[in-house]
Scaffold this motif. Sequence first.
Motif, PDB file in Angstrom:
ATOM      1  N   ASN A 124     -18.135  29.690 -21.868  1.00 31.63           N
ATOM      2  CA  ASN A 124     -17.083  30.154 -20.966  1.00 31.63           C
ATOM      3  C   ASN A 124     -16.184  28.992 -20.594  1.00 31.63           C
ATOM      4  N   GLU A 125     -15.442  29.147 -19.499  1.00 26.59           N
ATOM      5  CA  GLU A 125     -14.454  28.147 -19.104  1.00 26.59           C
ATOM      6  C   GLU A 125     -15.074  26.885 -18.524  1.00 26.59           C
ATOM      7  N   GLY A 126     -16.372  26.916 -18.217  1.00 28.62           N
ATOM      8  CA  GLY A 126     -17.046  25.769 -17.631  1.00 28.62           C
ATOM      9  C   GLY A 126     -17.582  26.106 -16.253  1.00 28.62           C
ATOM     10  N   GLY A 127     -18.402  25.230 -15.735  1.00 28.88           N
ATOM     11  CA  GLY A 127     -18.980  25.457 -14.423  1.00 28.88           C
ATOM     12  C   GLY A 127     -20.358  24.822 -14.313  1.00 28.88           C
ATOM     13  N   GLY A 128     -21.078  25.234 -13.291  1.00 33.22           N
ATOM     14  CA  GLY A 128     -22.402  24.678 -13.034  1.00 33.22           C
ATOM     15  C   GLY A 128     -22.359  23.679 -11.896  1.00 33.22           C
ATOM     16  N   SER A 129     -23.437  23.630 -11.134  1.00 29.54           N
ATOM     17  CA  SER A 129     -23.496  22.762  -9.967  1.00 29.54           C
ATOM     18  C   SER A 129     -24.201  21.446 -10.285  1.00 29.54           C
ATOM     19  N   VAL A 193     -18.716  19.268 -17.878  1.00 33.61           N
ATOM     20  CA  VAL A 193     -18.369  20.665 -18.166  1.00 33.61           C
ATOM     21  C   VAL A 193     -18.179  21.462 -16.877  1.00 33.61           C
ATOM     22  N   ALA A 194     -18.489  20.856 -15.736  1.00 35.30           N
ATOM     23  CA  ALA A 194     -18.480  21.579 -14.462  1.00 35.30           C
ATOM     24  C   ALA A 194     -17.081  22.018 -14.025  1.00 35.30           C
ATOM     25  N   VAL A 195     -16.052  21.320 -14.469  1.00 30.88           N
ATOM     26  CA  VAL A 195     -14.688  21.649 -14.050  1.00 30.88           C
ATOM     27  C   VAL A 195     -14.175  22.833 -14.865  1.00 30.88           C
ATOM     28  N   PRO A 196     -13.834  23.958 -14.235  1.00 33.66           N
ATOM     29  CA  PRO A 196     -13.333  25.113 -14.986  1.00 33.66           C
ATOM     30  C   PRO A 196     -12.047  24.773 -15.737  1.00 33.66           C
ATOM     31  N   ARG A 197     -11.939  25.248 -16.964  1.00 33.20           N
ATOM     32  CA  ARG A 197     -10.777  24.942 -17.803  1.00 33.20           C
ATOM     33  C   ARG A 197     -10.032  26.224 -18.158  1.00 33.20           C
ATOM     34  N   TRP A 198      -9.674  26.981 -17.118  1.00 31.04           N
ATOM     35  CA  TRP A 198      -8.967  28.244 -17.341  1.00 31.04           C
ATOM     36  C   TRP A 198      -7.618  28.035 -18.027  1.00 31.04           C
TER      37      TRP A 198
END
Length: 264
Positions: A124-129, A193-198
């Motif tokens: 997906n676009e990225g994420g995670g804590s 990868v935590a920063v969303p890349r919409w």
Amino acid sequence: MGEARRAVTVEDGTTISYSVFDGADPAVVILHGLAGSGREFIPTAHALAPRRVLLIDQRGHGLSTRMPAEVSRAAFVNDVARVIEAEGAQPVDLIGQSMGAHTALLVAAAHPDLVNRLVLLEGNEGGGSAEEHAALGDYFRSWETPFSSREEARELLGGGPLARAWAADLEEREDGLYPRFAADVMVRAISEVAVPRWSEWESITTPTLVVYADGGMFTEGQKAEFVARGKNAKRADLTGATHDAHLDAFDQWSAALRGFLIAR
């Protein structure tokens, strides 16, 4: 289907190792997920015959530089572009799984001239804590290395398809078997990868197949939003599968790939 091992050294001194399976162009480039390697996708490479297939060990993984100084998303993207250019393979069909899907997405956004078609498996676009990423590092550090055998490693790592893939990829040293990655590097890499890349995702006009597993890591809402915000994306769903569907739902995975990339 002949296989050759090659490598390129990029601007920061990192060596990127990859396998090339002979075949017809356009080539297919495949990117594994976190703590994996190209070895996981050898069956996929065979399933894509008669196409030429490149399996890249991303930096910090497999036979590539184990402890790269740089693990930014831009560095991962540049590595893939350099391999594609070194092989004279552009444009390629680009496939990625999990973190590799995130890399593939960013390659397609940054280098649209290099990518003909795009396949994202469980991405997906990225994420995670930060907590989730730290827990991954703790898990990798908990491995009781060295393992005395691949059989022991498979058993201790859970015995499933992913455990088998990890065990098959262990590095043999005089005192036993070790993973081909460092836990701290994995944490640094996945944290990027935590920063969303919409914006990057929404810029891609390349024909894209987004593949999800019914037992994967994303909710239905996340899946639907990601596909809906793609400019030229369609979705395929695999049943009885996990986040590592290329390992545990191989027949469905390979059929979806061939339908998108070959049966055209």
